[in-house]
Enzyme design. Sequence first.
Site, mmCIF file in Angstrom:
data_model
loop_
_atom_site.group_PDB
_atom_site.id
_atom_site.type_symbol
_atom_site.label_atom_id
_atom_site.label_comp_id
_atom_site.label_asym_id
_atom_site.label_seq_id
_atom_site.Cartn_x
_atom_site.Cartn_y
_atom_site.Cartn_z
ATOM 1 N N SER A 225 0.816 -1.204 -0.188
ATOM 2 C CA SER A 225 0.003 0.029 0.042
ATOM 3 C C SER A 225 0.718 1.191 -0.055
ATOM 4 O O SER A 225 1.787 1.372 -0.934
ATOM 5 C CB SER A 225 -0.942 -0.112 1.255
ATOM 6 N N ASP A 452 -8.814 -3.978 -6.244
ATOM 7 C CA ASP A 452 -8.136 -3.566 -4.952
ATOM 8 C C ASP A 452 -8.846 -2.338 -4.811
ATOM 9 O O ASP A 452 -9.134 -1.306 -5.788
ATOM 10 C CB ASP A 452 -6.662 -3.281 -5.139
ATOM 11 N N HIS A 482 -7.476 -5.650 -0.811
ATOM 12 C CA HIS A 482 -6.244 -4.779 -0.696
ATOM 13 C C HIS A 482 -4.907 -5.749 -0.631
ATOM 14 O O HIS A 482 -4.552 -6.092 0.529
ATOM 15 C CB HIS A 482 -6.515 -3.788 0.382
#
Length: 513
Positions: A225, A452, A482
């Site tokens: 991320s 995602d 995610h």
Amino acid sequence: MPYAARTRTAALLTSAVLAAGALTACGGEDGDVREQSLEWEDCPAPSDAQGGGASPTPLPRGGVWQCSTMRAPLDWADPDGASVGIELIRVRSSGPKNDRIGSLIFNFGGPGGSGVTTLPAFGKEYDTLRSRYDLVSFDPRGVGRSEPVECESASRMDALFQEDGTPDDAEERRVYEEGLRGFNEACQHNSGKILPHVRTTDAARDMNLLRELLGDDKLYYFGISYGTELGGVYAHLFPRTVGRAVFDAVVDPTQDPEQGSLGQAQGFQRALDNFAEDCAAKPQEECPIGTDAEDVKKRIAQLLDQLDERSLPGIFPRRLTETAATGGIAQALYSQDFWPYLTQALDEAYDGDGRTLMVLSDAMNGRSESGEYSSLVAANTAINCSDDRPRYSAADVQRALPRFREASPVFGDYMAWSLLSCTDWAVEGAADRPDVSAPGAPPILVIGNTGDPATPYEGARRMARALGPGVGVEITYRGEGHGAYDSGDQCVQNAVNGYLLQGKVPRSGTVCG
């Protein structure tokens, strides 16, 4: 308040749903930080700023967690001046000493997530990599035990999250903007010393110091991320010291904040569409929230409209507002494993019970069951506002609203109004976009997940291109949630493990799932 939408909060969410320390201060003159040695000890229980909870339990095969504190310059432009303590955690390699490559450093995202609490929570998922690496993570400056950014009290945070994040008229806009302004002023009042020094470039330089102190000639890195943005910035600053690196759930480095927020609105809407399709394909008793996918989404929109007019009972004494419900829905879209919780939460809300949606919302905002908030939201705001130069006005939001609403009927308004979060921030933003160009760096695996919500798939290709020719190696995972590696997909894990453990570079363009 904006979503802290680039962090992994799965461990916090799981414990919360199933249940339905001392801080390092800035010091004085400390000399050459490269001369320090790290002293590793048993890890204490996480502080409130780290999210609370119990001390980490050992991994299988003798994996005992150890913690230490690294001193880094508060201001990297003045390396001999005041220092800040960076909290570290590690577990030693499980394999033979002569097979050990070095330390594999993790950043799990946010910005604002505590690596010291997240790595043990997900340690079993990465245990294969421990065969040749010590697994290491850290609380970036401004986060957790690393001189955390402090803003409002817990009670004031509760009040802020009860306010309307999608103002519909002049009075609601006034209240919303005053709330943001008060939050930002509190951050400056309580954490003014650290605020100018929490940029991603600062964290990248801290990571390079950590690499040196761990005794590695190269940085071996796993970024997830926001951790992909941190990794890209590191590669730009120190391309010759990059070793083997993996970027999973990739932040698009080519977008300014408005474009990024619009992309997230599209990503969350795409994930919600996929949730609705999945739910509607199940028997009615497993999906009591709609007759088909369109009906599922229609009822969600109606719920949010109703909550905009009148809140529901939540976790006493707080009530479930439209804003809290929107955040709870978004949180549940981070992983397909949480979709059943979302179905349950919506079914209960339709019957007048907002507690489970509020549990999900609390997980998004870093609120523990005890009512304390981690540093997640404060650090997320501080780092983003220090990184991002653009400052937006209410007029800018009004102009952008049609595009955001087209991108997402559910999340568009909220994501658009969150653009005001940095408007009154005390520290000037560094740039419109991060520079991640890394000529001379070795191959970096860049993994995009087609479903995602928080870091939409399109960003992976743009990151791979921005890193430069011969650097970004793109891998596609056709899945939900995610991230890709922790999905359990064997194809993704084989590609990552083969590269990190054996140095085998997969073919760019590989598709998994």
